[in-house]
Write a protein that holds these residues in place. Structure first.
Motif, PDB file in Angstrom:
ATOM      1  N   PHE A   1       0.735  -1.108   0.173  1.00 11.67           N
ATOM      2  CA  PHE A   1      -0.372   0.278   0.220  1.00 11.67           C
ATOM      3  C   PHE A   1       0.920   0.740   0.258  1.00 11.67           C
ATOM      4  O   PHE A   1       2.247   1.228   0.349  1.00 11.67           O
ATOM      5  N   LYS A   2       0.471   2.038  -0.387  1.00 12.37           N
ATOM      6  CA  LYS A   2       0.810   3.722  -0.488  1.00 12.37           C
ATOM      7  C   LYS A   2       0.086   4.623   0.344  1.00 12.37           C
ATOM      8  O   LYS A   2      -1.832   4.869  -0.876  1.00 12.37           O
ATOM      9  N   VAL A   3       0.648   5.466   0.854  1.00  9.05           N
ATOM     10  CA  VAL A   3      -0.147   6.261   1.211  1.00  9.05           C
ATOM     11  C   VAL A   3       0.645   7.855   1.703  1.00  9.05           C
ATOM     12  O   VAL A   3       2.055   8.136   1.884  1.00  9.05           O
ATOM     13  N   LYS A   4       0.187   9.173   0.829  1.00 10.91           N
ATOM     14  CA  LYS A   4       0.749  10.381   1.283  1.00 10.91           C
ATOM     15  C   LYS A   4       1.107  10.928   3.001  1.00 10.91           C
ATOM     16  O   LYS A   4       0.274  10.841   3.298  1.00 10.91           O
ATOM     17  N   HIS A   5       2.069  11.745   3.025  1.00 11.28           N
ATOM     18  CA  HIS A   5       2.543  11.888   4.443  1.00 11.28           C
ATOM     19  C   HIS A   5       3.105  13.152   3.976  1.00 11.28           C
ATOM     20  O   HIS A   5       3.775  13.715   3.044  1.00 11.28           O
ATOM     21  N   LEU A   6       2.372  14.205   5.387  1.00  6.43           N
ATOM     22  CA  LEU A   6       2.428  15.628   4.650  1.00  6.43           C
ATOM     23  C   LEU A   6       2.365  16.501   3.322  1.00  6.43           C
ATOM     24  O   LEU A   6       2.708  17.406   2.968  1.00  6.43           O
ATOM     25  N   MET A   7       1.244  15.737   2.934  1.00  6.18           N
ATOM     26  CA  MET A   7       1.220  16.146   1.046  1.00  6.18           C
ATOM     27  C   MET A   7       1.484  16.293   0.213  1.00  6.18           C
ATOM     28  O   MET A   7       1.946  16.678  -0.645  1.00  6.18           O
ATOM     29  N   ILE A   8       3.339  16.151   0.567  1.00 10.73           N
ATOM     30  CA  ILE A   8       4.246  15.242  -0.520  1.00 10.73           C
ATOM     31  C   ILE A   8       4.940  14.747  -1.030  1.00 10.73           C
ATOM     32  O   ILE A   8       5.857  14.481  -1.820  1.00 10.73           O
ATOM     33  N   THR A   9       4.910  13.664  -0.139  1.00 14.59           N
ATOM     34  CA  THR A   9       5.425  12.124  -0.073  1.00 14.59           C
ATOM     35  C   THR A   9       4.917  11.577  -0.248  1.00 14.59           C
ATOM     36  O   THR A   9       4.044  11.318   0.646  1.00 14.59           O
ATOM     37  N   ASN A  10       5.453   9.967  -0.426  1.00 14.58           N
ATOM     38  CA  ASN A  10       4.384   8.415  -0.474  1.00 14.58           C
ATOM     39  C   ASN A  10       5.575   7.939   0.624  1.00 14.58           C
ATOM     40  O   ASN A  10       6.991   7.812   0.871  1.00 14.58           O
ATOM     41  N   ILE A  11       4.492   7.548   1.568  1.00 16.13           N
ATOM     42  CA  ILE A  11       5.145   6.325   2.432  1.00 16.13           C
ATOM     43  C   ILE A  11       4.848   4.833   2.104  1.00 16.13           C
ATOM     44  O   ILE A  11       3.224   4.789   1.530  1.00 16.13           O
ATOM     45  N   THR A  12       5.367   3.955   2.133  1.00 10.08           N
ATOM     46  CA  THR A  12       4.744   2.764   1.510  1.00 10.08           C
ATOM     47  C   THR A  12       4.756   1.465   2.361  1.00 10.08           C
ATOM     48  O   THR A  12       5.865   1.846   3.108  1.00 10.08           O
ATOM     49  N   GLY A  13       4.084   0.434   1.828  1.00  9.76           N
ATOM     50  CA  GLY A  13       3.896  -0.380   3.073  1.00  9.76           C
ATOM     51  C   GLY A  13       3.435  -1.917   3.237  1.00  9.76           C
ATOM     52  O   GLY A  13       2.616  -2.098   1.635  1.00  9.76           O
ATOM     53  N   THR A  14       3.808  -2.881   3.476  1.00  9.23           N
ATOM     54  CA  THR A  14       3.359  -4.211   2.856  1.00  9.23           C
ATOM     55  C   THR A  14       2.569  -4.875   4.329  1.00  9.23           C
ATOM     56  O   THR A  14       3.120  -4.790   4.853  1.00  9.23           O
ATOM     57  N   PHE A  15       1.952  -5.549   3.764  1.00 13.70           N
ATOM     58  CA  PHE A  15       1.590  -6.995   4.951  1.00 13.70           C
ATOM     59  C   PHE A  15       2.275  -8.510   5.046  1.00 13.70           C
ATOM     60  O   PHE A  15       2.133  -7.850   3.262  1.00 13.70           O
ATOM     61  N   ARG A  16       2.910  -8.652   5.441  1.00 13.67           N
ATOM     62  CA  ARG A  16       3.787  -9.870   5.204  1.00 13.67           C
ATOM     63  C   ARG A  16       2.949 -11.156   6.094  1.00 13.67           C
ATOM     64  O   ARG A  16       3.188 -12.515   4.634  1.00 13.67           O
ATOM     65  N   GLU A  17       1.678 -11.822   5.883  1.00 19.55           N
ATOM     66  CA  GLU A  17       1.108 -12.856   6.538  1.00 19.55           C
ATOM     67  C   GLU A  17      -0.257 -12.441   5.599  1.00 19.55           C
ATOM     68  O   GLU A  17      -1.066 -11.360   6.423  1.00 19.55           O
ATOM     69  N   PHE A  18      -0.823 -13.204   5.266  1.00 20.89           N
ATOM     70  CA  PHE A  18      -1.975 -13.076   3.760  1.00 20.89           C
ATOM     71  C   PHE A  18      -1.847 -14.748   3.533  1.00 20.89           C
ATOM     72  O   PHE A  18      -0.797 -15.675   3.458  1.00 20.89           O
ATOM     73  N   GLU A  19      -3.618 -14.771   3.070  1.00 18.23           N
ATOM     74  CA  GLU A  19      -3.902 -16.691   2.571  1.00 18.23           C
ATOM     75  C   GLU A  19      -5.237 -15.436   1.721  1.00 18.23           C
ATOM     76  O   GLU A  19      -5.586 -15.482   1.922  1.00 18.23           O
ATOM     77  N   ALA A  20      -5.149 -16.422   0.569  1.00 18.82           N
ATOM     78  CA  ALA A  20      -6.091 -16.911  -0.361  1.00 18.82           C
ATOM     79  C   ALA A  20      -6.425 -17.939  -1.297  1.00 18.82           C
ATOM     80  O   ALA A  20      -5.850 -19.267  -1.487  1.00 18.82           O
ATOM     81  N   GLU A  21      -7.913 -17.876  -1.181  1.00 21.87           N
ATOM     82  CA  GLU A  21      -7.984 -19.076  -2.158  1.00 21.87           C
ATOM     83  C   GLU A  21      -9.262 -19.010  -2.844  1.00 21.87           C
ATOM     84  O   GLU A  21      -9.868 -17.952  -2.699  1.00 21.87           O
ATOM     85  N   VAL A  22      -8.805 -19.118  -4.204  1.00 21.16           N
ATOM     86  CA  VAL A  22     -10.076 -18.503  -5.493  1.00 21.16           C
ATOM     87  C   VAL A  22     -10.151 -19.488  -6.508  1.00 21.16           C
ATOM     88  O   VAL A  22      -9.618 -20.759  -6.416  1.00 21.16           O
ATOM     89  N   ALA A  23     -11.730 -19.730  -6.495  1.00 22.58           N
ATOM     90  CA  ALA A  23     -11.968 -20.721  -7.413  1.00 22.58           C
ATOM     91  C   ALA A  23     -12.211 -20.066  -8.938  1.00 22.58           C
ATOM     92  O   ALA A  23     -13.184 -19.115  -8.819  1.00 22.58           O
ATOM     93  N   THR A  24     -12.628 -21.418  -9.957  1.00 24.52           N
ATOM     94  CA  THR A  24     -12.450 -20.878 -11.298  1.00 24.52           C
ATOM     95  C   THR A  24     -12.830 -22.222 -12.233  1.00 24.52           C
ATOM     96  O   THR A  24     -13.087 -23.014 -10.965  1.00 24.52           O
TER      97      THR A  24
END
Length: 179
Positions: free
Chosen positions: A19-42
Motif C-alpha cells: 500500500f501507499k499513502v501520502k505523508h505531509l501531502m508531499i511524499t509517499n509512505i509505502t508498506g506491506t503486509f507479510r502474512e496473508f492467504e487466499a483461495e480462488v475458485a475458477t
C-alpha cells in the motif's frame, strides 16, 4: 467436454500485498503486509469466473519503521488486538479485454464491510520447473481509509493533513493451482 473447477492458492513467497499513502501531502509512505492467504475458485483457467476469498493478518504490517508500525497496529488505526484480520470477498469479475479485469468485492477493515473495485492485470498461466501450474496478476486500486474508520490525523499549520486519506493498493500475486 466438461470444464472442471480449479482451486488456486496464493504463493506467499512470490506475492506482495503493498500500500501507499501520502505523508505531509508531499511524499509517499509505502508498506506491506507479510502474512496473508487466499483461495480462488475458477472454472478451468477462466478467471472471469473467479471467486476470491482473501485475508491478511493486520499485525503483519511493515513500513520499515518500528514506531510507525506500532502506531498503525494501535486503536488509532488497525486496532490489531480487536481486529486481527482484513478480508476481501469477491462479488464479481468483469473481463475488460486485453488481459484486464475489474474485480468487485467486499473489503472488511475494523469490522466495517464496504464494496470496492480493483483493477487486475492478468499475466497468464505457466508451469514452473517442478510441474506446478501458476497464474500471475497485478492488482491495483484506491480506497479512502476514513470509509473504514481509519480516521486518525493531524492538521498541518500550512493547511492539509499529516496522513493522506487515499490509500493506493498495489499487489503482485502468484497463484498455485491445487492438485
Amino acid at each position: 467436454m466438461e470444464t472442471k473447477n480449479s482451486i488456486w492458492v496464493l504463493d506467499p513467497t512470490h506475492t506482495k500485498i503493498n500500500f501507499k499513502v501520502k505523508h505531509l501531502m508531499i511524499t509517499n509512505i509505502t508498506g506491506t503486509f507479510r502474512e496473508f492467504e487466499a483461495e480462488v475458485a475458477t472454472t478451468g483457467d477462466d478467471f472471469s469466473t473467479a471467486q476470491i476469498n482473501f485475508s491478511l493478518n493486520t499485525a503483519s504490517i511493515d513500513t520499515e519503521v518500528a514506531d510507525r508500525d506500532g502506531h498503525l497496529k494501535s486503536p488509532d488505526f488497525f486496532d490489531v488486538e480487536n481486529f486481527p484480520k482484513i478480508t476481501f470477498k469477491s462479488t464479481g469479475m468483469k473481463d475488460l479485454g486485453d488481459e484486464n479485469y475489474d474485480v468487485e468485492g467486499l473489503l472488511t477493515i475494523k469490522g466495517i464491510e464496504k464494496p470496492v473495485k480493483l483493477n487486475a492485470e492478468f499475466a497468464g498461466v505457466v508451469k514452473d520447473p517442478w510441474g506446478n501450474e501458476k497464474a500471475g496478476f497485478t492488482l491495483s486500486g484506491k480506497i479512502n481509509r476514513k470509509d473504514w474508520g481509519l480516521v486518525w490525523n493531524v492538521a498541518l499549520e500550512t493547511g492539509g493533513l499529516l496522513v493522506g486519506e487515499d490509500v493506493k493498493i498495489i499487489c503482485d500475486v502468484e497463484l498455485s493451482r491445487k492438485a
